[in-house]
Motif scaffolding. Structure first.
Motif, PDB file in Angstrom:
ATOM      1  N   PRO A   1      -9.143  -2.116  -5.766  1.00 60.67           N
ATOM      2  CA  PRO A   1      -9.041  -2.438  -4.343  1.00 60.67           C
ATOM      3  C   PRO A   1      -7.647  -2.172  -3.758  1.00 60.67           C
ATOM      4  O   PRO A   1      -7.515  -1.789  -2.603  1.00 60.67           O
ATOM      5  CB  PRO A   1      -9.383  -3.920  -4.263  1.00 60.67           C
ATOM      6  CG  PRO A   1      -9.895  -4.316  -5.581  1.00 60.67           C
ATOM      7  CD  PRO A   1      -9.557  -3.251  -6.558  1.00 60.67           C
ATOM      8  N   VAL A   2      -6.600  -2.365  -4.553  1.00 58.74           N
ATOM      9  CA  VAL A   2      -5.242  -2.133  -4.066  1.00 58.74           C
ATOM     10  C   VAL A   2      -5.044  -0.650  -3.771  1.00 58.74           C
ATOM     11  O   VAL A   2      -4.510  -0.281  -2.719  1.00 58.74           O
ATOM     12  CB  VAL A   2      -4.206  -2.637  -5.094  1.00 58.74           C
ATOM     13  CG1 VAL A   2      -2.798  -2.290  -4.662  1.00 58.74           C
ATOM     14  CG2 VAL A   2      -4.359  -4.133  -5.304  1.00 58.74           C
ATOM     15  N   LEU A   3      -5.488   0.220  -4.671  1.00 64.67           N
ATOM     16  CA  LEU A   3      -5.369   1.658  -4.456  1.00 64.67           C
ATOM     17  C   LEU A   3      -6.229   2.119  -3.283  1.00 64.67           C
ATOM     18  O   LEU A   3      -5.824   2.988  -2.508  1.00 64.67           O
ATOM     19  CB  LEU A   3      -5.751   2.427  -5.723  1.00 64.67           C
ATOM     20  CG  LEU A   3      -4.798   2.283  -6.908  1.00 64.67           C
ATOM     21  CD1 LEU A   3      -5.352   3.017  -8.120  1.00 64.67           C
ATOM     22  CD2 LEU A   3      -3.421   2.809  -6.550  1.00 64.67           C
ATOM     23  N   GLN A   4      -7.391   1.528  -3.131  1.00 65.79           N
ATOM     24  CA  GLN A   4      -8.255   1.887  -2.008  1.00 65.79           C
ATOM     25  C   GLN A   4      -7.594   1.538  -0.680  1.00 65.79           C
ATOM     26  O   GLN A   4      -7.616   2.330   0.258  1.00 65.79           O
ATOM     27  CB  GLN A   4      -9.598   1.161  -2.108  1.00 65.79           C
ATOM     28  CG  GLN A   4     -10.512   1.731  -3.156  1.00 65.79           C
ATOM     29  CD  GLN A   4     -11.837   0.999  -3.174  1.00 65.79           C
ATOM     30  OE1 GLN A   4     -11.919  -0.178  -2.834  1.00 65.79           O
ATOM     31  NE2 GLN A   4     -12.876   1.696  -3.579  1.00 65.79           N
ATOM     32  N   GLN A   5      -6.989   0.364  -0.597  1.00 64.15           N
ATOM     33  CA  GLN A   5      -6.322  -0.046   0.637  1.00 64.15           C
ATOM     34  C   GLN A   5      -5.133   0.862   0.934  1.00 64.15           C
ATOM     35  O   GLN A   5      -4.901   1.232   2.085  1.00 64.15           O
ATOM     36  CB  GLN A   5      -5.875  -1.510   0.548  1.00 64.15           C
ATOM     37  CG  GLN A   5      -5.327  -2.045   1.828  1.00 64.15           C
ATOM     38  CD  GLN A   5      -6.331  -1.975   2.966  1.00 64.15           C
ATOM     39  OE1 GLN A   5      -7.521  -2.187   2.764  1.00 64.15           O
ATOM     40  NE2 GLN A   5      -5.875  -1.670   4.149  1.00 64.15           N
ATOM     41  N   ALA A   6      -4.385   1.251  -0.100  1.00 66.80           N
ATOM     42  CA  ALA A   6      -3.252   2.150   0.099  1.00 66.80           C
ATOM     43  C   ALA A   6      -3.724   3.505   0.608  1.00 66.80           C
ATOM     44  O   ALA A   6      -3.102   4.099   1.501  1.00 66.80           O
ATOM     45  CB  ALA A   6      -2.479   2.309  -1.211  1.00 66.80           C
TER      46      ALA A   6
END
Length: 68
Positions: free
Chosen positions: A42-47
């Protein structure tokens, strides 16, 4: 599968009956879809979403033509 049953086990079976037996036991002919959605970070997706938002021309809101 019918060929394997005939060659290896000496069992003759019709395609329809084999289908009925497999269906009764819960087997399906369709192949499952491969998905890695459950492995997404999820962190990479948001970035990535934030980076794409920065690239949006003139800060226009998303439309069907330029939606991300």
């Amino acid at each position: 599968m019918r060929d394997w049953l005939r060659d290896e086990r000496g069992v003759e079976i019709s395609a329809y009956w084999l289908w009925e037996l497999l269906r009764r036991d819960g087997f399906r002919w369709k192949r499952a879809r491969d998905s890695i959605r459950h492995q997404a970070d999820p962190v990479l997706q948001q970035a990535a979403r934030a980076e794409l938002e920065d690239l949006r021309p003139c800060g226009r809101p998303p439309t069907p033509d330029n939606a991300t």
